[in-house]
Design a protein around this motif. Structure first.
Motif, mmCIF file in Angstrom:
data_model
loop_
_atom_site.group_PDB
_atom_site.id
_atom_site.type_symbol
_atom_site.label_atom_id
_atom_site.label_comp_id
_atom_site.label_asym_id
_atom_site.label_seq_id
_atom_site.Cartn_x
_atom_site.Cartn_y
_atom_site.Cartn_z
ATOM 1 N N ARG A 84 -46.559 23.854 -85.918
ATOM 2 C CA ARG A 84 -47.819 24.856 -86.256
ATOM 3 C C ARG A 84 -48.923 24.406 -85.824
ATOM 4 O O ARG A 84 -49.752 24.838 -85.135
ATOM 5 N N GLU A 88 -51.218 25.643 -82.656
ATOM 6 C CA GLU A 88 -52.539 25.955 -82.754
ATOM 7 C C GLU A 88 -53.541 25.082 -82.285
ATOM 8 O O GLU A 88 -54.637 24.860 -82.555
ATOM 9 N N ARG A 295 -54.597 19.832 -83.649
ATOM 10 C CA ARG A 295 -55.068 20.963 -83.961
ATOM 11 C C ARG A 295 -56.362 21.530 -83.591
ATOM 12 O O ARG A 295 -57.151 20.622 -84.166
ATOM 13 N N LYS A 298 -61.131 26.785 -84.744
ATOM 14 C CA LYS A 298 -61.674 28.009 -84.084
ATOM 15 C C LYS A 298 -63.102 27.768 -83.921
ATOM 16 O O LYS A 298 -63.836 28.037 -83.098
ATOM 17 N N ARG A 308 -55.212 27.010 -77.016
ATOM 18 C CA ARG A 308 -54.290 26.648 -78.234
ATOM 19 C C ARG A 308 -52.863 26.798 -77.606
ATOM 20 O O ARG A 308 -52.575 27.689 -77.246
#
Length: 378
Positions: A84, A88, A295, A298, A308
């Motif tokens: 994950r 991202e 990661r 945002k 991403r």
């Protein structure tokens, strides 16, 4: 002729007093310009610090390479939380440790310097290395620029370091949650030993307890003998990676609970190759090629020139991590400006010393300054 003396060549001659006055005036003018430049650059350096800066979290699993993660094309090594992070953010296909063993790799990571350059390339050396004058761990640079830096908790450095300079806190209780001001940006590094080689040191009786990973699903590297012990060991290693993945998920959850996830770059990586034969301790691809997923938050997506979920084939190593963090934190420009200011300050000192030297020189009774003239005017 008054104060002026005309030479045979037509050149203008001035008394010593006027010459010294002219020289000192020019020197002091240059001195004032340098001081003004220092003031301007100092202001720019302070203005270069953005109002809001990103946070950074390093999650480090000990002793594992890319060969034990589904993220890198293997059917086993299912790690949904790490995957994950990659979805991202950004996955690095070619990330390499600075060494295939802990102390050298972690010292390279902490200093962003190749080990042989400083002399800390020996694991468990008898004496710690000294960093060059003026060089410090880059976590200390972050602290100087207002970051709260914590380490939980492995260090294993091969160089002499003042831990109070490198970290605000380095212990099993260290956390970004301990920072005195919740508006402070932070850098937190956390290491997990659940994948360390010691977890694969087991008696034969341990093999009576089945692993979560099926031994039949294990694919051995061609340089491994296909024996029950090798299959059990590798299956057990995949099980340990599931524990690591749980730690990753827990830290990401904590950041989300604190409302910090979208302000924080989260790095997951291994400190060097795994513990199966031909990996840890061996400077082969299997001992150096580590997983790296970052990661991208945002709120700071604009700082990264990748989307991403991208993967990159560019080569990176542990000497790149520190400069990358400093650059993302906006510190690179401040350091460059600081270097310019220091250079100007040094020049001011030189000019001041030169002026004092001129002042201290004995004055002869008479002398003349011959001003150069073009040949066709002589």
């Amino acid at each position: 002729m008054g104060d002026k003396i005309q030479s045979k060549t037509g050149a203008l001659a001035l008394p010593l007093a006027k010459r010294l006055a002219l020289t000192l005036s020019m020197r002091f003018s240059r001195l004032i310009l340098c001081i003004l430049a220092i003031c301007v650059l100092t202001g720019l350096a302070n203005a270069a610090e953005p109002a809001k800066r990103p946070n950074f979290v390093f999650i480090v699993s000990e002793d594992n390479s890319v060969h034990y993660l589904r993220l890198y094309g293997h059917k086993l090594g299912v790690t949904p939380n790490i995957e994950r992070l990659a979805a991202e953010g950004l996955t690095f296909n070619h990330a390499f440790s600075g060494a295939p063993v802990c102390s050298v790799a972690r010292t390279t990571l902490a200093t962003a310097m190749h080990a042989p350059r400083v002399g800390f390339q020996y694991h468990r050396k008898s004496a710690l290395a000294n960093l060059p004058p003026g060089v410090k761990p880059w976590s200390a640079v972050l602290r100087e620029q207002g970051y709260y830096a914590t380490n939980n908790s492995k260090t294993d450095y091969n160089f002499k370091v003042d831990m109070k300079q490198a970290w605000d806190m380095s212990s099993g209780k260290a956390s970004w949650r301990n920072r005195p001001n919740k508006d402070m940006p932070f850098f937190h590094m956390q290491s997990f030993a659940d994948s360390h080689e010691s977890r694969l040191h087991f008696p034969l009786k341990q093999m009576e307890k089945p692993t979560e990973t099926s031994l039949d699903d294990v694919e051995l590297q061609p340089y491994f003998p296909d024996t029950p012990i090798m299959r059990y060991t590798k299956a057990r290693y995949f099980d340990r990676m599931k524990i690591i993945d749980g730690h990753v998920g827990r830290i990401v959850k904590q950041l989300a609970e604190d409302g910090l996830l979208e302000d924080t770059f989260v790095f997951y990586f291994g400190d060097h190759g795994g513990v199966m034969p031909r990996s840890k301790g061996y400077a082969y691809e299997s001992g150096l090629h580590v997983p790296l997923a970052v990661r991208i938050p945002k709120n700071f997506r604009h700082l990264v020139d990748h989307k991403r979920g991208d993967r990159t084939d560019g080569f990176v190593s542990f000497i790149d991590f520190g400069p990358t963090v400093l650059n993302l934190a906006g510190i690179k420009r401040i350091i460059e400006l600081t270097n310019h200011v220091e250079a100007l300050q040094a020049r001011v000192r030189e000019l001041t010393e030169e002026v004092e030297r001129l002042r201290s020189q004995p004055r002869p009774k008479s002398t003349a300054l011959v001003v150069w003239q073009p040949r066709n005017q002589r």
